[in-house]
Design a protein around this motif. Structure first.
Motif, PDB file in Angstrom:
ATOM      1  N   PRO A 123      -2.392  17.797 -11.361  1.00 50.38           N
ATOM      2  CA  PRO A 123      -1.876  16.474 -11.895  1.00 50.38           C
ATOM      3  C   PRO A 123      -2.898  15.416 -12.002  1.00 50.38           C
ATOM      4  O   PRO A 123      -2.719  14.529 -10.910  1.00 50.38           O
ATOM      5  CB  PRO A 123      -0.648  16.871 -10.533  1.00 50.38           C
ATOM      6  N   GLN A 124      -2.169  14.446 -13.077  1.00 50.04           N
ATOM      7  CA  GLN A 124      -3.375  13.359 -13.248  1.00 50.04           C
ATOM      8  C   GLN A 124      -2.983  12.284 -12.459  1.00 50.04           C
ATOM      9  O   GLN A 124      -3.015  11.226 -12.738  1.00 50.04           O
ATOM     10  CB  GLN A 124      -3.458  12.926 -14.844  1.00 50.04           C
ATOM     11  N   CYS A 125      -1.360  12.847 -12.147  1.00 45.37           N
ATOM     12  CA  CYS A 125      -0.338  11.204 -11.495  1.00 45.37           C
ATOM     13  C   CYS A 125      -0.571  11.159 -10.688  1.00 45.37           C
ATOM     14  O   CYS A 125      -0.927  10.262  -9.225  1.00 45.37           O
ATOM     15  CB  CYS A 125       1.016  11.416 -11.859  1.00 45.37           C
ATOM     16  N   LYS A 126      -0.675  12.523  -9.691  1.00 48.00           N
ATOM     17  CA  LYS A 126      -1.659  11.851  -8.133  1.00 48.00           C
ATOM     18  C   LYS A 126      -2.973  11.843  -8.521  1.00 48.00           C
ATOM     19  O   LYS A 126      -3.604  10.971  -6.852  1.00 48.00           O
ATOM     20  CB  LYS A 126      -1.564  13.820  -7.275  1.00 48.00           C
ATOM     21  N   LEU A 127      -3.920  11.918  -8.997  1.00 49.11           N
ATOM     22  CA  LEU A 127      -4.888  11.297  -9.019  1.00 49.11           C
ATOM     23  C   LEU A 127      -5.298   9.614  -9.068  1.00 49.11           C
ATOM     24  O   LEU A 127      -6.077   9.164  -8.863  1.00 49.11           O
ATOM     25  CB  LEU A 127      -5.894  12.089 -10.407  1.00 49.11           C
TER      26      LEU A 127
END
Length: 81
Positions: free
Chosen positions: A48-52
């Motif tokens: 998940p890119q949002c978590k990164l």
């Protein structure tokens, strides 16, 4: 599983532009992830890119939306098909 943004969100907008499904929008006090659009980046990225991107570390698994990787991929394909 879909992801959710919990208290601690600073509304910095780092998560929204990296979402490949446009599942993240500005809410009243913090950003919100649409569970019908969230695929945890399955089909687009390895994680998940949002978590990164979240500097506040406030994006977690949604407790009420449990989906397999296959279901997430199917949802991604329906969104982008």
């Amino acid at each position: 599983m879909a992801l959710i943004i919990v208290d601690g969100c600073t509304a910095c907008d780092a998560c929204r532009p990296v979402c490949p499904n446009e599942a993240i929008t500005a809410g009243d006090f913090l950003f919100v992830i649409d569970p019908l659009r969230c695929t945890e980046c399955v089909g687009a990225e390895d994680e998940p890119q949002c978590k990164l991107a979240c500097p506040a570390d406030c994006i977690i698994q949604h407790p009420d939306f449990v989906e397999s990787k296959e279901e997430l991929l199917e949802k991604y394909e329906q969104l982008h098909g």
